[in-house]
Design a protein around this motif. Sequence first.
Motif, PDB file in Angstrom:
ATOM      1  N   GLU A  91      31.778 -26.829  26.991  1.00 10.01           N
ATOM      2  CA  GLU A  91      32.623 -25.916  25.833  1.00 10.01           C
ATOM      3  C   GLU A  91      34.216 -25.573  26.046  1.00 10.01           C
ATOM      4  OE1 GLU A  91      32.120 -22.149  22.757  1.00 10.01           O
ATOM      5  OE2 GLU A  91      30.865 -22.548  24.400  1.00 10.01           O
ATOM      6  N   ASP A  92      34.304 -25.174  27.330  1.00  9.14           N
ATOM      7  CA  ASP A  92      35.640 -24.822  27.875  1.00  9.14           C
ATOM      8  C   ASP A  92      36.891 -25.833  27.638  1.00  9.14           C
ATOM      9  OD1 ASP A  92      34.720 -22.449  28.372  1.00  9.14           O
ATOM     10  OD2 ASP A  92      34.733 -22.656  30.205  1.00  9.14           O
ATOM     11  N   ARG A  95      38.021 -26.095  23.540  1.00 12.66           N
ATOM     12  CA  ARG A  95      38.239 -24.936  23.062  1.00 12.66           C
ATOM     13  C   ARG A  95      39.845 -24.950  22.483  1.00 12.66           C
ATOM     14  NH1 ARG A  95      36.762 -20.636  26.315  1.00 12.66           N
ATOM     15  NH2 ARG A  95      34.614 -20.844  25.450  1.00 12.66           N
TER      16      ARG A  95
END
Length: 383
Positions: A91-92, A95
């Motif tokens: 996910e990072d 983002r």
Amino acid sequence: MRQRAHFTPRWKQVLFALSMPGSRVPVPSRKKVAQLPRVTTFIPLLMIIVTKPDATEEQIEHIVERIKEWGLKAEISRGAVRVVIGVIGPEDAIREKPLAAIPGVDSVTPVLKPYKLVAYEFRGTASLVNVSGVEVGGRRIVLISGPCSVESREQITSIAREVKKAGARILRGGAFKPRTSPYTFQGLGVEGLKLLAQAREETGLPIITEIMDTKDVEVIEQYADCLQVGARNMQNFALLKEVGKSRLPVMLKRGMSATVADLLMSAEYILNAGNFNVLLCERGIRTFETSTRNTLDLNAIPVLKAETHLPVVVDPTHGVGVRRYIPAMALAAVAAGADALMVEVHNAPELSKSDGEQALLPGEFADLVARVKAVAGVVGREM
């Protein structure tokens, strides 16, 4: 260790169906996306990108290249008209990436929830918030009651005695008041806090009061048992971060034009700063309806109960703003699953310095408490 295939056949079929011409739903809803088979916990599906019908092959390749440059993987499903691309990876890495700005992209749908700490999945069970010995979020429904604003010692102590006798367990009262007009009563400030503390000493009721400014946190903490962030400050992010550092529980009210997701993201700020003792309050939203002050969004109650582990408080007083309708909406809120009710009570509404027209009389509040007990029993709760 060999990893599993990223998509199941059913997932492939869904992507293909979305890309077919004549599809009435070109982009999957969040609910449908959430029901799709997950990849693995190590390589979650993060986004679904749907290309424009006239996207060129070069544009599609460029989208895939950008995704790979960010350390992610692209899974492509081609239809007769559209191409659907599943974005996979940590996910990072994705983002704040400008996926929608890439040429050829028609829509981008996130799969994972943007809020983490407030999500029900974070704990897997409902949270209990302790307000100086009063637990909110359990089987017992909590009544929070008192005047809109603190006006005098006699006023706040007499009302505190009345609401406690009727069944309230937390006393509300505003010392700092956010008002639409700068010419109306703004509250007694620190003097109001001292009067609230005196009412607590006399009745034993913990107190909840509103905080409007980051500079007031320290002084309000000296007197209050719970901080209230009002609707107008729901997205005051500096204030949210500051109360997130507080030792006191926080009740966060939903903004008048805020979605449920907006409310949850604001709560995320508080939890992210370290304070997990948060109550969420539905207090009505602004719609085109003019027969009431606001529209109390009862839909939000079951939605919040499904989306978050935090307790849900409902404020029917501000939700409708008309005294005669408040009891009915309070009962409806309990039936819908509210963990607590916040109801304004004043023993002389015609003399009130703020919102007297929406405050219940002590006798009306006592009658409401009896009816709340009855409804609570029907839905498996108690008072």
